[in-house]
Enzyme design. Structure first.
Site, PDB file in Angstrom:
ATOM      1  N   CYS A 175       0.834  -1.214   0.000  1.00  0.00           N
ATOM      2  CA  CYS A 175       0.000   0.000   0.000  1.00  0.00           C
ATOM      3  C   CYS A 175       0.865   1.259   0.000  1.00  0.00           C
ATOM      4  CB  CYS A 175      -0.913   0.021   1.220  1.00  0.00           C
ATOM      5  SG  CYS A 175      -2.002  -1.401   1.322  1.00  0.00           S
ATOM      6  N   ARG A 231      -7.699  -4.361  -3.083  1.00  0.00           N
ATOM      7  CA  ARG A 231      -7.266  -3.222  -3.922  1.00  0.00           C
ATOM      8  C   ARG A 231      -8.271  -3.017  -5.063  1.00  0.00           C
ATOM      9  NH1 ARG A 231      -2.408  -2.614  -1.708  1.00  0.00           N
ATOM     10  NH2 ARG A 231      -1.523  -4.540  -0.871  1.00  0.00           N
TER      11      ARG A 231
END
Lengths: 216, 73
Positions: free
Chosen positions: A53, A130
């Site tokens: 991330c 995601r």
């Protein structure tokens, strides 16, 4: 739990209006409607202070001027708190020199995550995977991407999709595989026998009547 | 609130919106253009500032309140 599961499987789909929300973010309380008139890339990540991330946030932040050139805003989301988002963004800036310029939703209640089908229990029961929702200025969902927890996103592809959608909207054309801005685009295939006969005489670069390209 | 502090005063972004209103901008789009803030920030900021009585809205157009005038620099 049964109710939650029911909502999770109800994903928004391409071509539908993006579900409305009002959410607490690092830039104050924002509503989906605040972005009306701009393209919006709404994307979720599993958790703050995690390695993949962090690489994505650096990449999204560095590409932010490119999104702005296309009239697109970025809006991140995870189920972490605003304090966590702020601390993480500050840490990214301190360690890498990259400032995160866009807001991040603190979806502690999972209200937005559930509306957008961002939690995939096969991957994680507690975190958002995601997801990327590309939403147009009329707030219609135009593209959706899902990546697993372990695969960082390709930001260039997200920009390319926006370029392709904007080209489609402007010229009424489609774009071929691996298309990049400046390359030839696909003329919509004729839908009548007469149209098919005419197509080859229209001066396009054609493989056959159903696959013709032109420059725009 | 990104444009109003917990004490009810405008933040730096809030002041940009107030200054844009003072210079004649009245719609969210005009305020965004004058202030250089993204339109989404202006829309959410105006909501906060109406609630804090710094700005008032009439038929989609925004104006400074007396309280808002006090923060013009």
């Amino acid at each position: 739990m049964e109710e939650l599961r029911e909502e999770i499987i109800s994903f928004p789909r391409v071509g539908e209006m993006a579900p409305s929300f009002e959410a607490v973010t690092t830039h104050g309380t924002l509503r989906l409607e605040d972005f009306k008139g701009s393209w919006l890339v709404l994307f979720s990540h599993p958790a703050d202070f995690t390695p993949v991330c962090t690489t994505e946030f650096i990449a999204f932040s560095q590409a932010y001027p490119e999104f702005q050139k296309r009239g697109a805003e970025l809006l991140g989301l995870s189920v972490d708190s605003v304090s966590s988002h702020i601390a993480w963004a500050r840490n990214i800036q301190e360690k890498t020199g990259v400032k995160v310029p866009f807001p991040i939703i603190a979806d502690l209640s999972k209200e937005v995550s559930i509306k957008y089908g961002m939690i995939h229990p096969g991957e994680s029961k507690t975190e958002t995977i995601r997801c990327v929702f590309i939403i147009d200025p009329d707030q219609v969902i135009r593209a959706i991407l899902y990546y697993p927890l372990t695969t960082g996103r390709n930001i260039s592809e997200i920009l390319r999709i926006i370029d392709a959608l904007q080209t489609t909207d402007k010229y009424g054309v489609a774009t071929p595989a691996n298309w990049q801005p400046g390359e030839k685009v696909i003329v919509p295939a004729p839908t009548t026998v007469e149209g098919a006969e005419e197509r080859l005489k229209e001066g396009y670069e054609c493989v056959d009547w159903y696959l013709c390209k032109k420059s725009v | 609130m990104a444009c109003v502090t917990p004490e009810g005063k405008p933040t730096e972004s809030g002041k940009k919106i107030l200054n844009a209103l003072k210079s004649g901008a009245a719609s969210p789009e005009e305020i965004a253009k004058t202030s250089g803030l993204p339109l989404f920030r202006v829309r959410s900021g105006l909501r906060d500032m109406v609630q804090a009585d710094l700005v008032k809205e009439e038929e989609g157009k925004y104006k400074l309140t007396e309280k808002g005038e006090q923060f013009i620099e």
